[in-house]
Design an enzyme around this catalytic site. Structure first.
Site, PDB file in Angstrom:
ATOM      1  N   TYR A  90      -1.297 -27.924 -24.467  1.00 31.91           N
ATOM      2  CA  TYR A  90      -1.193 -26.506 -24.825  1.00 31.91           C
ATOM      3  C   TYR A  90      -2.518 -25.738 -24.750  1.00 31.91           C
ATOM      4  CZ  TYR A  90       3.381 -27.922 -26.441  1.00 31.91           C
ATOM      5  OH  TYR A  90       4.645 -28.425 -26.491  1.00 31.91           O
ATOM      6  N   PRO A 103       9.184 -21.917 -25.951  1.00 32.08           N
ATOM      7  CA  PRO A 103      10.636 -22.079 -25.856  1.00 32.08           C
ATOM      8  C   PRO A 103      11.343 -21.097 -26.788  1.00 32.08           C
ATOM      9  CG  PRO A 103       9.744 -23.771 -27.294  1.00 32.08           C
ATOM     10  CD  PRO A 103       8.579 -22.925 -26.852  1.00 32.08           C
ATOM     11  N   HIS A 329       4.530 -22.946 -29.006  1.00 32.94           N
ATOM     12  CA  HIS A 329       4.952 -24.347 -29.053  1.00 32.94           C
ATOM     13  C   HIS A 329       3.912 -25.309 -29.635  1.00 32.94           C
ATOM     14  CE1 HIS A 329       7.532 -27.577 -28.091  1.00 32.94           C
ATOM     15  NE2 HIS A 329       7.896 -27.253 -26.881  1.00 32.94           N
ATOM     16  N   SER A 445      10.321 -38.183 -28.809  1.00 34.54           N
ATOM     17  CA  SER A 445       9.559 -38.044 -30.045  1.00 34.54           C
ATOM     18  C   SER A 445       8.789 -39.317 -30.395  1.00 34.54           C
ATOM     19  CB  SER A 445      10.547 -37.717 -31.167  1.00 34.54           C
ATOM     20  OG  SER A 445       9.900 -37.775 -32.394  1.00 34.54           O
ATOM     21  N   SER A 545      14.450 -31.839 -21.480  1.00 30.51           N
ATOM     22  CA  SER A 545      14.363 -32.102 -22.908  1.00 30.51           C
ATOM     23  C   SER A 545      15.734 -31.991 -23.549  1.00 30.51           C
ATOM     24  CB  SER A 545      13.420 -31.078 -23.531  1.00 30.51           C
ATOM     25  OG  SER A 545      13.124 -31.450 -24.829  1.00 30.51           O
ATOM     26  N   GLN A 546      16.020 -32.951 -24.410  1.00 31.16           N
ATOM     27  CA  GLN A 546      17.256 -32.839 -25.178  1.00 31.16           C
ATOM     28  C   GLN A 546      16.957 -32.090 -26.470  1.00 31.16           C
ATOM     29  OE1 GLN A 546      20.293 -35.338 -27.951  1.00 31.16           O
ATOM     30  NE2 GLN A 546      19.593 -36.493 -26.181  1.00 31.16           N
TER      31      GLN A 546
HETATM   32  N1  COA Z   1      27.093 -46.981 -26.466  1.00 30.40           N
HETATM   33  C1  COA Z   1      27.630 -46.134 -27.373  1.00 30.40           C
HETATM   34  N2  COA Z   1      26.908 -45.191 -28.042  1.00 30.40           N
HETATM   35  C2  COA Z   1      25.600 -45.117 -27.779  1.00 30.40           C
HETATM   36  C3  COA Z   1      24.969 -45.959 -26.832  1.00 30.40           C
HETATM   37  C4  COA Z   1      25.779 -46.925 -26.166  1.00 30.40           C
HETATM   38  N3  COA Z   1      25.273 -47.778 -25.272  1.00 30.40           N
HETATM   39  N4  COA Z   1      23.656 -45.648 -26.790  1.00 30.40           N
HETATM   40  C5  COA Z   1      23.465 -44.635 -27.660  1.00 30.40           C
HETATM   41  N5  COA Z   1      24.641 -44.326 -28.269  1.00 30.40           N
HETATM   42  C6  COA Z   1      24.850 -43.324 -29.315  1.00 30.40           C
HETATM   43  C7  COA Z   1      23.758 -43.382 -30.358  1.00 30.40           C
HETATM   44  O1  COA Z   1      24.059 -44.332 -31.340  1.00 30.40           O
HETATM   45  C8  COA Z   1      23.757 -41.972 -30.897  1.00 30.40           C
HETATM   46  O2  COA Z   1      24.813 -41.834 -31.794  1.00 30.40           O
HETATM   47  P1  COA Z   1      24.782 -40.676 -32.949  1.00 30.40           P
HETATM   48  O3  COA Z   1      24.994 -39.379 -32.228  1.00 30.40           O
HETATM   49  O4  COA Z   1      25.938 -41.040 -33.783  1.00 30.40           O
HETATM   50  O5  COA Z   1      23.466 -40.792 -33.616  1.00 30.40           O
HETATM   51  C9  COA Z   1      24.098 -41.131 -29.673  1.00 30.40           C
HETATM   52  O6  COA Z   1      24.736 -42.032 -28.754  1.00 30.40           O
HETATM   53  C10 COA Z   1      22.891 -40.515 -29.018  1.00 30.40           C
HETATM   54  O7  COA Z   1      21.990 -41.529 -28.589  1.00 30.40           O
HETATM   55  P2  COA Z   1      21.216 -41.396 -27.203  1.00 30.40           P
HETATM   56  O8  COA Z   1      21.993 -40.570 -26.276  1.00 30.40           O
HETATM   57  O9  COA Z   1      20.840 -42.760 -26.734  1.00 30.40           O
HETATM   58  O10 COA Z   1      19.953 -40.543 -27.491  1.00 30.40           O
HETATM   59  P3  COA Z   1      19.014 -40.395 -28.728  1.00 30.40           P
HETATM   60  O11 COA Z   1      19.708 -39.613 -29.770  1.00 30.40           O
HETATM   61  O12 COA Z   1      18.434 -41.708 -29.104  1.00 30.40           O
HETATM   62  O13 COA Z   1      17.919 -39.463 -28.090  1.00 30.40           O
HETATM   63  C11 COA Z   1      15.782 -38.966 -27.188  1.00 30.40           C
HETATM   64  C12 COA Z   1      16.972 -39.921 -27.157  1.00 30.40           C
HETATM   65  C13 COA Z   1      14.749 -39.436 -26.238  1.00 30.40           C
HETATM   66  C14 COA Z   1      16.264 -37.582 -26.782  1.00 30.40           C
HETATM   67  C15 COA Z   1      15.269 -38.933 -28.660  1.00 30.40           C
HETATM   68  O14 COA Z   1      14.778 -40.210 -29.017  1.00 30.40           O
HETATM   69  C16 COA Z   1      14.126 -37.997 -28.846  1.00 30.40           C
HETATM   70  O15 COA Z   1      12.979 -38.365 -28.723  1.00 30.40           O
HETATM   71  N6  COA Z   1      14.416 -36.722 -29.174  1.00 30.40           N
HETATM   72  C17 COA Z   1      13.403 -35.706 -29.314  1.00 30.40           C
HETATM   73  C18 COA Z   1      13.276 -34.955 -28.026  1.00 30.40           C
HETATM   74  C19 COA Z   1      12.384 -33.776 -28.202  1.00 30.40           C
HETATM   75  O16 COA Z   1      11.285 -33.890 -28.690  1.00 30.40           O
HETATM   76  N7  COA Z   1      12.887 -32.597 -27.824  1.00 30.40           N
HETATM   77  C20 COA Z   1      12.224 -31.367 -28.054  1.00 30.40           C
HETATM   78  C21 COA Z   1      11.036 -31.163 -27.202  1.00 30.40           C
HETATM   79  S1  COA Z   1      10.348 -29.577 -27.480  1.00 30.40           S
END
Ligand code: COA
Length: 674
Positions: A90, A103, A329, A445, A545-546
């Site tokens: 940044y 954002p 941000h 994260s 990004s999610q």
């Molecule tokens: N079978 C069935 N379900 C599964 C699965 C599988 N093989 N793998 C994952 N899932 C489920 C998880 O248990 C989770 O369930 P929940 O919704 O009940 O908690 C859901 O699916 C989502 O998991 P997944 O899709 O693997 O993603 P995550 O939530 O672990 O997210 C990241 C991954 C990288 C997005 C997250 O770790 C992260 O870092 N988020 C922050 C991103 C960020 O900083 N964004 C803003 C930037 S400005």
């Protein structure tokens, strides 16, 4: 009705209990770097890079020296990469904040029937902010725990405490993130209300009493009246904050020559946040237009001057019901922003407006209008900032799409990670549009660690490339079973990288640390960081990004390179919102085409899963490690037979041609990362 229950709070602010961010080993990072880059480079480029990397990592070489310095740094600091990362991501970045960096969250469309409605909404919103602020002041937010992969671990809470206490001060070479550390503010708190390009000080504590919603409405009504009654044209000073950071720093030093301006700047820099009362844009409302409006305010002729981009939280309330928040941000990530805004929206739903009558019973001093002494020099700078913002507005190619065929529940039923699946779909979309893979950033994260922010999941894995080729190759058409195996491999690779990143073992922050330590030691920049492969690796054509939400709203942001896409997604149970952005002036990109390819890819992937799951379910086979091992080995062999190297891959015919043939752009306007 408070949504947060103070009794259930733990003191979570310090983050001391969290482990320190680990330092990956040098050899692991260098091996991973080569693996991440091989298929994104020509054979010749890769061979050169391989030699450079080998030399860097050689025993007794410069890499080991830098690694030992990083290890020392890790001992001394709470987070060895934090400062390096903040500057690189940044504060060193000279690009203008709107679109390029800040954002936005787009709230559900509001139905304001009369002008007073938007003021009522604002008063209600400010009430929520003040309520949330009391939890922040008490350092008493409930501790967040990780969800999804490796769920259950506590997360660092520090970012929350910067929401309403920071300010990004522009500097000639580097900005400064100013943080008000004290939780008890030395003076009464205020919000700045922007209305018709003017800024008003709305004191939220008067005579030691926090204003209630009715008082706030009374004050907002006064502001709206005052803003409309100014006879002289008011200079849209806020436009200066939308300029490049160096330009704004220079303009700010000109402004500072006048004491009137110094006082106004001081009030803005110390406020909790801004509430921008915007004029109706007059354009047809859609998710896409509202996202664009949040990102840039419609330019100087609309609400572009009704902003102060240095302030982390700017709530926007449009007279036409277009509402949201745009954020500087550097103090926090989107996830923290979502938690805060969800609190506010839930507060507004759960505690219906308390306004009984429009006027406050108490006598309140009128809010103060901030004044500016505007020299001809400033006028000139303002018109230059206005021109540039105008170009930013015209250049943004935004496309928000709600994909409704399915959401994360369908993906979970396939026993796949929804996030990994969507990332593979984004790879497929890009490949369909452009016929090649590109360096991709997915923010993950690292809040499991002290002062954790994010690192990069490099989603353009070789496994994803094998899958997208199988899905798009018109000459060699693999069987569904083969495609499914490749999809599984791509998802497994993506999931593995995700786990690596959230456990602090990814490569981007580590390479950055090595580079910065060399700079601090004033040794010659190691070859590995001058290599073209390093530039390509940091030129994130896909910045993804999610940002999931539990209330109706979505996040959006701009691309981080001139020929790139910003792709933010919000997976819900049975739909996914995608906010895709790019720049019109790039001959290589087109957001609508990208979305078209994305939708097609998601549908193809669903069809594939359905067809394969009618027979023996490959995802169930995957749960058997013996079968998994066998499939992976087979896939590896098939992949190496079938998939040509990167040089050849770049000659593949894309299924959809966008504007013009591709060329890799590594130009001076590079903003390296989100
Ligand atoms: N079978 C069935 N379900 C599964 C699965 C599988 N093989 N793998 C994952 N899932 C489920 C998880 O248990 C989770 O369930 P929940 O919704 O009940 O908690 C859901 O699916 C989502 O998991 P997944 O899709 O693997 O993603 P995550 O939530 O672990 O997210 C990241 C991954 C990288 C997005 C997250 O770790 C992260 O870092 N988020 C922050 C991103 C960020 O900083 N964004 C803003 C930037 S400005």
């Amino acid at each position: 009705m408070p949504i947060l229950n103070r009794d259930s709070f733990k003191d979570s602010a310090s983050g001391d209990a969290l482990p320190k961010l680990p330092l990956p080993s040098l050899s692991e990072t260098l091996d991973r770097y080569l693996r991440c880059m091989k298929h994104l480079l020509t054979e010749q480029q890769f061979n050169k890079t391989q030699k450079i990397v080998k030399q860097f990592g050689a025993p007794g070489g410069v890499g080991e020296l830098l690694q030992s310095k990083l290890a020392e740094r890790r001992e001394k600091k709470a987070n060895w990469v934090y400062d390096y990362w903040l500057n690189d991501m940044y504060l060193n970045n000279r690009l203008a904040l709107p679109v390029n960096s800040s954002p936005a969250m787009v709230f559900p469309q509001q139905n304001f029937k009369a002008p007073i409605d938007s003021l009522r909404f604002s008063a209600h919103l400010i009430s929520g902010i003040l309520e949330y602020k009391t939890f922040l002041d008490a350092r008493a937010l409930p501790l967040d725990y990780a969800r999804g992969q490796l769920s259950g671990t506590p997360l660092c809470m520090e970012q929350y405490y910067r929401l309403f206490t920071s300010y990004r001060l522009p500097g000639p070479d580097r900005d400064t993130l100013v943080a008000q550390e004290s939780s008890v503010m030395p003076e009464p708190e205020h919000i700045i209300v922007a209305c018709k390009n003017q800024f008003f000080v709305l004191d939220v504590v008067i005579n030691f009493r926090r204003l209630n919603e009715r008082d706030l409405l009374t004050q907002l009504e006064k502001i709206a009246k005052m803003a409309g009654s100014e006879d002289e044209p008011v200079p849209p000073i806020g436009l200066l904050t939308s300029d490049g950071r160096t330009e704004w720093a220079e303009a700010r030093s000109v402004l500072m020559r006048e004491s009137t301006n110094r006082d106004s700047l001081d009030m803005i820099e110390r406020c909790l946040c801004l509430v921008c009362l915007d004029e109706a844009s007059g354009t047809e409302q859609s998710d896409t237009t509202r996202a664009a409006m949040m990102l840039h305010g419609g330019g100087p002729s609309m609400n572009g001057g009704n902003r102060w981009y240095d302030k982390p939280m700017q709530f926007i309330v449009g007279a036409d019901g277009c509402c949201g928040v745009v954020c500087e941000h550097s103090p926090f990530e989107g996830i923290v922003l979502v938690q805060c805004t969800e609190y506010l929206l839930k507060y507004m739903i759960a505690s219906p407006s308390k306004l009984v009558r429009a006027a406050s019973v108490s006598e309140l001093p009128a809010p103060r209008r901030l004044r500016w002494k505007c020299s001809p020099e400033i006028q000139k700078l303002l018109s230059s900032s206005a021109d540039k913002l105008h170009r930013v507005v015209n250049n943004l190619d935004m496309n928000v799409h709600k994909f409704s065929d399915y959401g994360k529940e369908f993906i979970k039923k396939q026993k796949m990670s929804p996030d990994a699946y969507i990332q593979v779909a984004l790879q497929l979309a890009y490949y369909r549009c452009h016929g090649r893979p590109v360096s991709t950033y997915e923010s993950a994260s690292t809040r499991r660690f002290q002062q954790g922010r994010v690192d990069n999941i490099r989603s353009a894995t070789p496994e994803a490339l094998a899958f997208v080729r199988a899905m798009t190759d018109r000459k060699f058409i693999p069987s569904d079973m083969e495609k499914m195996e490749l999809l599984q491999c791509a998802i497994n690779a993506q999931t593995k990288y995700t786990v690596l990143t959230i456990t602090g073992m990814a490569i981007d922050n580590h390479l950055l640390g090595l580079r910065e330590v060399a700079r601090e030691m004033k040794i010659e920049k190691p070859e590995i960081f001058k290599d073209k492969a390093y530039l390509i690796s940091n030129h994130f054509i896909l910045s993804t990004s999610q940002v999931p939400t539990t209330v109706e709203m979505f996040c959006c942001y701009g691309p981080v390179v001139p020929n790139g896409y910003g792709a933010c997604y919000n997976p819900q149970s049975d739909y996914i919102i995608f906010s895709v952005s790019s720049f019109h002036d790039s001959l290589q990109t087109c957001s609508a085409q990208f979305v078209k390819c994305l939708v097609q890819g998601l549908q193809d992937m669903m069809d594939l899963c359905k067809r394969c799951n009618c027979g023996p379910n490959p995802s169930e086979q995957r749960n058997n490690p013996a079968v998994e091992m066998q499939i992976q080995t087979e896939t590896k062999d098939k992949t190496s037979q079938r998939t040509p190297d990167s040089t050849k891959s770049q000659q593949n015919t894309p299924e959809v041609l966008v504007k013009s043939p591709e060329t890799t752009f590594v130009g001076p306007r590079i903003q390296e990362k989100r």
